[in-house]
Motif scaffolding. Structure first.
Motif, PDB file in Angstrom:
ATOM      1  N   MET A 116      44.492  -3.104  32.235  1.00 46.72           N
ATOM      2  CA  MET A 116      44.454  -2.377  33.490  1.00 46.72           C
ATOM      3  C   MET A 116      45.182  -1.060  33.290  1.00 46.72           C
ATOM      4  N   ARG A 117      44.586  -0.037  33.854  1.00 49.34           N
ATOM      5  CA  ARG A 117      45.216   1.273  33.730  1.00 49.34           C
ATOM      6  C   ARG A 117      45.265   1.940  35.104  1.00 49.34           C
ATOM      7  N   PRO A 118      46.162   2.901  35.281  1.00 52.36           N
ATOM      8  CA  PRO A 118      46.202   3.640  36.549  1.00 52.36           C
ATOM      9  C   PRO A 118      44.938   4.490  36.712  1.00 52.36           C
ATOM     10  N   LEU A 119      44.625   4.838  37.945  1.00 55.94           N
ATOM     11  CA  LEU A 119      43.470   5.685  38.214  1.00 55.94           C
ATOM     12  C   LEU A 119      43.761   7.124  37.807  1.00 55.94           C
ATOM     13  N   THR A 120      42.745   7.816  37.305  1.00 55.57           N
ATOM     14  CA  THR A 120      42.903   9.235  37.013  1.00 55.57           C
ATOM     15  C   THR A 120      42.877  10.013  38.330  1.00 55.57           C
TER      16      THR A 120
ATOM     17  N   GLU B  24      56.440  -5.160  49.862  1.00 52.80           N
ATOM     18  CA  GLU B  24      56.461  -4.895  48.425  1.00 52.80           C
ATOM     19  C   GLU B  24      55.500  -3.742  48.127  1.00 52.80           C
ATOM     20  N   PRO B  25      55.881  -2.825  47.253  1.00 56.90           N
ATOM     21  CA  PRO B  25      54.962  -1.716  46.945  1.00 56.90           C
ATOM     22  C   PRO B  25      53.715  -2.210  46.202  1.00 56.90           C
ATOM     23  N   HIS B  26      52.589  -1.600  46.541  1.00 56.08           N
ATOM     24  CA  HIS B  26      51.318  -1.933  45.910  1.00 56.08           C
ATOM     25  C   HIS B  26      50.733  -0.679  45.267  1.00 56.08           C
ATOM     26  N   CYS B  27      49.774  -0.866  44.376  1.00 56.92           N
ATOM     27  CA  CYS B  27      49.139   0.266  43.714  1.00 56.92           C
ATOM     28  C   CYS B  27      47.687  -0.097  43.398  1.00 56.92           C
ATOM     29  N   PHE B  28      46.927   0.919  43.006  1.00 57.15           N
ATOM     30  CA  PHE B  28      45.536   0.725  42.608  1.00 57.15           C
ATOM     31  C   PHE B  28      45.444   0.799  41.093  1.00 57.15           C
ATOM     32  N   ARG B  29      44.691  -0.116  40.503  1.00 55.03           N
ATOM     33  CA  ARG B  29      44.500  -0.147  39.053  1.00 55.03           C
ATOM     34  C   ARG B  29      43.016  -0.309  38.745  1.00 55.03           C
ATOM     35  N   LEU B  30      42.620   0.180  37.580  1.00 59.75           N
ATOM     36  CA  LEU B  30      41.217   0.120  37.155  1.00 59.75           C
ATOM     37  C   LEU B  30      41.076  -0.840  35.993  1.00 59.75           C
TER      38      LEU B  30
ATOM     39  N   LYS C 121      37.638  -2.376  33.891  1.00 55.80           N
ATOM     40  CA  LYS C 121      36.186  -2.497  33.696  1.00 55.80           C
ATOM     41  C   LYS C 121      35.410  -1.927  34.881  1.00 55.80           C
ATOM     42  N   ASP C 122      35.674  -0.690  35.254  1.00 54.51           N
ATOM     43  CA  ASP C 122      35.021   0.047  36.339  1.00 54.51           C
ATOM     44  C   ASP C 122      35.284  -0.527  37.723  1.00 54.51           C
ATOM     45  N   ARG C 123      36.155  -1.497  37.845  1.00 55.16           N
ATOM     46  CA  ARG C 123      36.496  -2.071  39.151  1.00 55.16           C
ATOM     47  C   ARG C 123      37.917  -1.659  39.527  1.00 55.16           C
ATOM     48  N   VAL C 124      38.096  -1.329  40.808  1.00 56.15           N
ATOM     49  CA  VAL C 124      39.398  -0.899  41.301  1.00 56.15           C
ATOM     50  C   VAL C 124      40.055  -2.080  42.011  1.00 56.15           C
ATOM     51  N   PHE C 125      41.277  -2.394  41.582  1.00 57.55           N
ATOM     52  CA  PHE C 125      42.023  -3.513  42.141  1.00 57.55           C
ATOM     53  C   PHE C 125      43.255  -3.004  42.873  1.00 57.55           C
ATOM     54  N   TYR C 126      43.573  -3.677  43.966  1.00 59.16           N
ATOM     55  CA  TYR C 126      44.763  -3.402  44.768  1.00 59.16           C
ATOM     56  C   TYR C 126      45.774  -4.484  44.438  1.00 59.16           C
ATOM     57  N   VAL C 127      46.866  -4.099  43.763  1.00 58.96           N
ATOM     58  CA  VAL C 127      47.764  -5.069  43.149  1.00 58.96           C
ATOM     59  C   VAL C 127      49.204  -4.779  43.565  1.00 58.96           C
ATOM     60  N   SER C 128      49.974  -5.828  43.760  1.00 57.89           N
ATOM     61  CA  SER C 128      51.411  -5.639  43.971  1.00 57.89           C
ATOM     62  C   SER C 128      52.026  -5.250  42.628  1.00 57.89           C
ATOM     63  N   GLU C 129      53.051  -4.435  42.693  1.00 59.80           N
ATOM     64  CA  GLU C 129      53.641  -3.933  41.453  1.00 59.80           C
ATOM     65  C   GLU C 129      54.281  -5.050  40.633  1.00 59.80           C
ATOM     66  N   SER C 130      54.805  -6.076  41.273  1.00 60.12           N
ATOM     67  CA  SER C 130      55.402  -7.187  40.517  1.00 60.12           C
ATOM     68  C   SER C 130      54.323  -7.964  39.752  1.00 60.12           C
ATOM     69  N   SER C 131      53.150  -8.184  40.382  1.00 54.62           N
ATOM     70  CA  SER C 131      52.048  -8.863  39.686  1.00 54.62           C
ATOM     71  C   SER C 131      51.518  -8.013  38.546  1.00 54.62           C
ATOM     72  N   MET C 132      51.489  -6.694  38.749  1.00 54.34           N
ATOM     73  CA  MET C 132      51.001  -5.796  37.721  1.00 54.34           C
ATOM     74  C   MET C 132      51.916  -5.841  36.497  1.00 54.34           C
ATOM     75  N   LYS C 133      53.213  -5.888  36.720  1.00 53.76           N
ATOM     76  CA  LYS C 133      54.159  -5.946  35.600  1.00 53.76           C
ATOM     77  C   LYS C 133      54.006  -7.247  34.820  1.00 53.76           C
ATOM     78  N   LEU C 134      53.709  -8.331  35.518  1.00 54.12           N
ATOM     79  CA  LEU C 134      53.488  -9.615  34.839  1.00 54.12           C
ATOM     80  C   LEU C 134      52.185  -9.610  34.044  1.00 54.12           C
ATOM     81  N   ALA C 135      51.191  -8.861  34.526  1.00 48.31           N
ATOM     82  CA  ALA C 135      49.880  -8.831  33.866  1.00 48.31           C
ATOM     83  C   ALA C 135      49.883  -8.006  32.587  1.00 48.31           C
ATOM     84  N   ILE C 136      50.927  -7.238  32.374  1.00 50.64           N
ATOM     85  CA  ILE C 136      51.004  -6.431  31.157  1.00 50.64           C
ATOM     86  C   ILE C 136      51.005  -7.325  29.921  1.00 50.64           C
TER      87      ILE C 136
END
Length: 180
Positions: free
Chosen positions: A1-5, A33-39, A41-56
Motif C-alpha cells: 500500500m502506498r500513499p496517493l499521489t 483515531e486519524p485515518h488516511c487514504f491508501r492505494l 492495486k488501483d483501489r483506494v482504501f480508507y484506513v486507520s493509521e494504526s491498522s496501516m502501520k500494522l500492515a507494513i
C-alpha cells in the motif's frame, strides 16, 4: 500500500466533494483515531493509521484488502466510487433523497429514481449534484447524481428521471465476483 499521489488525491477528493462537500475534513480529522487514504492495486482504501502501520509487515503481493475500499481508478485514470463507501457517504452527505417503498426495488435492481418514486429530497439540491439515496426508514440504499434541481422536479411528470443511478446495495449480489 502506498500513499496517493497529488493527482490521485485531487481525483478522489473531487469525487468525494461532489457527495459530502466540506465534510471531507471529518473523514481525515476524526475524533477517535486519524485515518488516511491508501492505494493498493488501483483501489483506494480508507484506513486507520494504526491498522496501516500494522500492515507494513505484510508483503504487497500478499495484501488483498485493508480498511474500507472507497473506490478504484479506471484504466483512463478516472476515480469511480464503490458501494462500499456508502456508510461514510451516508453519514456525511450534504444532499439526500428518500424514495418510497414501491421505488426501492427498481433502484436496487440498478434503475434510476423516477419522480413517482420520490418521497422527499433535500431543499435547494442543485442539478448534477451527488446525492445519497435513502429508503423512507432512513436506510441508505445507494448513491447517484441528480438529473434536475429541487425546483425543477416539482414541474416534472411522474415518469421523469430525478436521480441517475451510480451505485446501490444490490451490487453486493450482482457484482459479487468483481467487486472486491
Amino acid at each position: 500500500m502506498r500513499p496517493l499521489t497529488e493527482e490521485e488525491s485531487k481525483a478522489v477528493f473531487a469525487k468525494l466533494a461532489n457527495y459530502i462537500g466540506k465534510n471531507i475534513v471529518h473523514l481525515i480529522d476524526r475524533q477517535d483515531e486519524p485515518h488516511c487514504f491508501r492505494l493498493q492495486k488501483d483501489r483506494v482504501f480508507y484506513v486507520s493509521e494504526s491498522s496501516m502501520k500494522l500492515a507494513i509487515s505484510v508483503a504487497r503481493p500478499n495484501l488483498i484488502s485493508l480498511g474500507t475500499c472507497f473506490g478504484k481508478f479506471t484504466k483512463s485514470g478516472k476515480f469511480k466510487l464503490h458501494i462500499t463507501a456508502l456508510d461514510y457517504l451516508a453519514q456525511y452527505a450534504k444532499y439526500k433523497v428518500w424514495i418510497k417503498p414501491n421505488g426501492e426495488m427498481p433502484f436496487l435492481y440498478g434503475n434510476h429514481v423516477l419522480k413517482a418514486h420520490l418521497g422527499r429530497i433535500t431543499e435547494d439540491t442543485p442539478e448534477h449534484q451527488g446525492v445519497v439515496v435513502f429508503s423512507m426508514n432512513d436506510i441508505p440504499l445507494g448513491f447517484g447524481v441528480t438529473a434536475r434541481s429541487t425546483v425543477d422536479t416539482r414541474k416534472l411528470d411522474p415518469t421523469a428521471i430525478i436521480v441517475f443511478h451510480q451505485a446501490d446495495v444490490g451490487e453486493y449480489l450482482r457484482d459479487e465476483e468483481t467487486l472486491f
